[in-house]
Design a protein around this motif. Structure first.
Motif, PDB file in Angstrom:
ATOM      1  N   LYS A 308      26.824 122.354   5.188  1.00 18.43           N
ATOM      2  CA  LYS A 308      26.211 122.486   6.508  1.00 18.43           C
ATOM      3  C   LYS A 308      25.319 121.270   6.764  1.00 18.43           C
ATOM      4  O   LYS A 308      24.691 120.759   5.840  1.00 18.43           O
ATOM      5  N   THR A 309      25.282 120.813   8.009  1.00 22.67           N
ATOM      6  CA  THR A 309      24.334 119.767   8.392  1.00 22.67           C
ATOM      7  C   THR A 309      23.594 120.208   9.655  1.00 22.67           C
ATOM      8  O   THR A 309      24.158 120.887  10.513  1.00 22.67           O
ATOM      9  N   VAL A 310      22.340 119.802   9.736  1.00 24.35           N
ATOM     10  CA  VAL A 310      21.502 120.117  10.891  1.00 24.35           C
ATOM     11  C   VAL A 310      20.736 118.854  11.262  1.00 24.35           C
ATOM     12  O   VAL A 310      20.225 118.153  10.388  1.00 24.35           O
ATOM     13  N   SER A 311      20.667 118.579  12.542  1.00 19.65           N
ATOM     14  CA  SER A 311      19.878 117.436  13.008  1.00 19.65           C
ATOM     15  C   SER A 311      18.509 117.943  13.437  1.00 19.65           C
ATOM     16  O   SER A 311      18.401 118.792  14.324  1.00 19.65           O
ATOM     17  N   GLU A 317      19.113 113.832   9.941  1.00 22.76           N
ATOM     18  CA  GLU A 317      20.120 114.764   9.428  1.00 22.76           C
ATOM     19  C   GLU A 317      19.629 115.439   8.152  1.00 22.76           C
ATOM     20  O   GLU A 317      19.211 114.781   7.200  1.00 22.76           O
ATOM     21  N   SER A 319      21.081 117.729   5.224  1.00 21.18           N
ATOM     22  CA  SER A 319      22.340 118.167   4.630  1.00 21.18           C
ATOM     23  C   SER A 319      22.083 119.271   3.616  1.00 21.18           C
ATOM     24  O   SER A 319      21.307 119.089   2.671  1.00 21.18           O
ATOM     25  N   GLN A 422      27.149 114.487  18.056  1.00 27.02           N
ATOM     26  CA  GLN A 422      26.179 115.190  17.220  1.00 27.02           C
ATOM     27  C   GLN A 422      26.536 116.668  17.098  1.00 27.02           C
ATOM     28  O   GLN A 422      26.411 117.275  16.030  1.00 27.02           O
ATOM     29  N   GLU A 426      27.479 118.875  13.559  1.00 26.33           N
ATOM     30  CA  GLU A 426      26.757 120.057  13.093  1.00 26.33           C
ATOM     31  C   GLU A 426      27.613 121.316  13.098  1.00 26.33           C
ATOM     32  O   GLU A 426      27.321 122.255  12.355  1.00 26.33           O
ATOM     33  N   ASP A 427      28.618 121.373  13.937  1.00 20.49           N
ATOM     34  CA  ASP A 427      29.405 122.603  14.099  1.00 20.49           C
ATOM     35  C   ASP A 427      30.893 122.288  14.006  1.00 20.49           C
ATOM     36  O   ASP A 427      31.493 121.771  14.944  1.00 20.49           O
TER      37      ASP A 427
END
Length: 712
Positions: A308-311, A317, A319, A422, A426-427
């Motif tokens: 999963k990654t989230v900004s 970022e 990770s 972006q 993330e998705d």
């Protein structure tokens, strides 16, 4: 400083269940019981550790998976809370990929709901050891026995009671534990229960269910079965060992009782997690893409998998990853197997919702996060330089819904492009397609709730005001009969002119059709068209009427016209073209002349060959409660759907149908309205089929009218 917990003492748990089953409330209880938080928050008060995102608090439900952890009796329990709506299934699947046990919450008032069934399919795909927890037993409409019956109907006899409630409804406060043969009595405020002997009034039922539990455990292990036959009983440790093995093999699913709202039963569930649920090193080893096993050992080669990654604003970022082998230390450099780039793990974090705690090490089996991996994405494997390890990626489901997207204000296309990039980062369940065919930017997602979240993120985070539009339909054009045509292209303008004449036959193509009748075949080319279907191109020229060097130019003209069919400007497919005659000029004939002659000859022939418009047909699967099947079927009939079958699964009906894509716009919203959100659907492309005559006529007239307006 070494990692605080070794591999044996890390448990990774994912909380699953239909929306409203109480996952976030249970997470609060578990963190509170472990002393991580001093006061339990609530979804209504918008102060839970899990649903911390502004959008989740605004909507009142989980949208993103949230990583948390609790320290409990010498163990670290990593908790991942997941959304309950199928629109956010990507968050569920990625969490399942790294979890070693799932806790499936069932709403005691609602029983097994559609979202539970859909999530269950993914748990079977990952072979995740599973626990069931019947929650909200203090609800006035709670029905434990009915919920258990439905669980057994849906998930089989492997669902086995470890606990049952003495009362349910508003008076719920006592649980019989069949593993420890003890009764837990809670105060109205919940918390730590009083342990009491099983009352005489419950002894017969408890003994019967205890025996049922022992037999279920023993039946999955020959050595335990022998002990059971010898002694007529298994002790608690033997039962725990047997349950762990059976859970790992997906042969047994223990069931517990809860009221997460009042903090009743969560401590016992956590005790079971640390005592019985498997650690990552007790699960089957991970498989690499090359087919090798990667054992989960702290002394193994360092290897992590990003799930999963989230900004994060002002940070960058973040990770999230699981350590599948070795010990990961802050400052370590690892090689990304997918991008072949070296990445430095400058900081390592243990995560508690929106809080991050720096740690120096994470050992095999643990889950953590790191910042600013510039060339690392979801599904990437990082390892020691030269190790060449790549773990199996997460396979995300295809989209269910498509819309066209554009900025409200002109000149913001670049900003929108960056925001979409972006978003996709993330998705992984979002796809963005720039369609030259439809002249639209298309956004493919899981449903209308997913779309609403996407709009919020683009406008609030990407700072671009957007609007959605109905996507155009990618029709196809073909023909139903053979037609001949000829066209002479002649142009003279001082100096060298242009001349080319082409005689052409076109026919509908199908597999196994005989060679062109009455023509001499001198060459054949098969062209697989990028948009589907084929063009079969024959050289049937005799006597050198057209030099062979001009045949590629004629083909080029045909292919150009096939990109803009005469009916609706759609791509043309499944045509056989035979060039059988023509004329040249010794001076004026050239490639452009024969390209234009070929294009116009094809155009004329196509109009005379009974042209046919084809539309994309999708395979649709709808899963809905039995009592709403009629309403769902009635709606499908208005969408020109052809129902191919229905089958019952407990109290749900699975409907299989084929339906034109043109009729599926906003279907997610309609289905949610018809069923109050109790139905789910999946759809994927199936085939192209003829459009009804009246609709073809209407679409052709609209296209011609638009063409006239554009020319004017």
């Amino acid at each position: 400083m070494p990692a605080e917990f070794d591999t044996n003492h890390v448990k990774n748990i994912v909380l699953l269940g239909h929306a409203g089953s109480g996952k976030t409330s249970l997470a609060e209880c578990m963190l509170f019981e472990a002393g991580i938080i001093q006061r339990r928050g609530s979804v209504a008060a918008r102060n839970t550790v899990s649903d911390y995102h502004e959008l989740e608090q605004e909507r009142g439900n989980s949208i993103f998976s949230t990583l948390m952890h609790a320290r409990w009796r010498g163990y670290k329990i990593n908790l991942i809370d997941t959304p309950g709506y199928d629109d956010f299934v990507g968050e569920v699947i990625s969490a399942l990929r790294v979890a070693d046990t799932g806790v499936m919450l069932l709403n005691a008032a609602m029983g097994v709901e559609v979202g539970t069934d859909i999530t269950w399919r993914y748990t079977e795909q990952f072979r995740t050891p599973m626990i069931f927890a019947v929650n909200q037993l203090d609800h006035e409409k709670a029905d434990f026995d009915k919920t258990v019956q439905q669980a057994k109907e849906h998930f089989g006899s492997k669902v086995v009671l470890v606990q049952y409630p003495v009362q349910q409804g508003e008076g719920f406060h006592e649980i019989i534990d069949l593993l420890r043969m003890t009764m837990y009595k809670f105060l109205d405020t919940g918390g730590k229960p009083e342990k009491k002997p099983i009352p005489d009034s419950e002894r017969a039922r408890a003994d019967f269910l205890h025996k049922e539990l022992v037999e279920a455990i023993a039946s999955n292990d020959e050595s335990l079965m022998e002990k059971y036959f010898d002694k007529g009983e298994l002790d608690e440790d033997e039962m725990k060992d047997g349950m762990k093995k059976a859970m790992i093999n997906h042969d047994l699913f223990p069931l517990f009782c809860l009221s997460a709202e009042r903090n009743m039963g969560s401590g016992r569930l956590m005790g079971f997690i640390d005592n019985v649920c498997p650690s990552a090193n007790e699960m089957p080893p991970q498989r690499t893409r090359s087919g090798k096993d990667l054992p989960c050992r702290s002394e193994g080669p360092p290897c992590i998998f990003v799930y999963k990654t989230v900004s994060e604003p002002h940070v960058g970022e973040l990770s999230f990853f699981k350590v599948y082998s070795g010990t990961i230390k802050s400052g370590m450099e690892l090689e990304n197997e997918n991008t072949q780039v070296s990445e430095k793990l400058s900081q390592l974090f243990a995560v508690e919702g929106n809080r991050r705690m720096n740690v120096n090490e994470l050992t095999a089996g643990d889950i953590g996060a790191t910042l600013k991996l510039r060339n690392t994405h979801v599904n990437n494997t990082l390892h020691d330089r030269g190790a060449a390890l790549e773990l199996e990626p997460i396979v995300f489901p295809p989209p269910n819904m498509s819309v066209a997207i554009e900025p409200v204000n002109k000149g913001e296309d670049e900003k929108l492009s960056q925001a979409l990039h972006q978003l996709v980062e993330e998705d992984a369940t979002v796809r963005v397609e720039i369609s030259p065919e439809l002249r639209q930017t298309l956004l493919h997602c899981q449903g209308d709730m997913h779309l609403a979240v996407i709009k919020w993120k683009i406008e609030h985070v990407g700072k671009v005001e957007i609007r959605f539009a109905r996507p155009r339909i990618a029709y196809r054009e073909t023909i139903r009969k053979s037609a001949d045509a000829q066209y002479r292209h002649k142009k003279q303008s001082g100096g060298a002119g242009q001349f080319g004449e082409v005689h052409m036959r076109i026919e509908p193509w199908f597999d196994g059709m005989p060679e062109p009748g009455g023509l001499t075949v001198r060459g054949r080319e098969t062209h697989e068209l990028p948009w589907g279907g084929k063009l079969i191109y024959y050289n049937c020229i005799v006597g050198g009427a057209i030099d062979t060097r001009f045949l590629p130019s004629i083909l080029k003209g045909v292919l150009e016209k096939m990109q803009e069919g005469p009916l609706t400007g759609s791509y043309v497919r499944d045509i056989r073209v035979s060039v059988f005659d023509g004329k040249m000029h010794p001076v004026d004939s050239n490639d452009i002349s024969f390209k234009l002659a070929g294009l116009q000859a094809f155009r004329q022939a196509f109009r005379n060959a009974d042209p046919l418009l084809l539309e994309p047909i999708y395979q649709l699967e709808v899963m809905c409660p039995d009592d709403l099947t009629g309403s769902v079927m009635g709606d499908l009939q208005t969408r020109r759907a052809i129902v191919e079958g229905m089958e019952s699964e407990a109290h749900f009906t699975r409907i299989q149908a084929k339906v034109p894509l043109a009729e599926m716009h906003e279907y997610a919203s309609s289905l949610r309205s018809i069923t109050q959100g109790r139905a789910k659907f999946r759809m994927e492309f199936s085939l192209y089929a003829p459009v009804p005559f009246e609709l073809q006529k209407k679409l052709t007239e609209e296209y011609n009218k638009q063409a006239v307006l554009e020319e004017a």
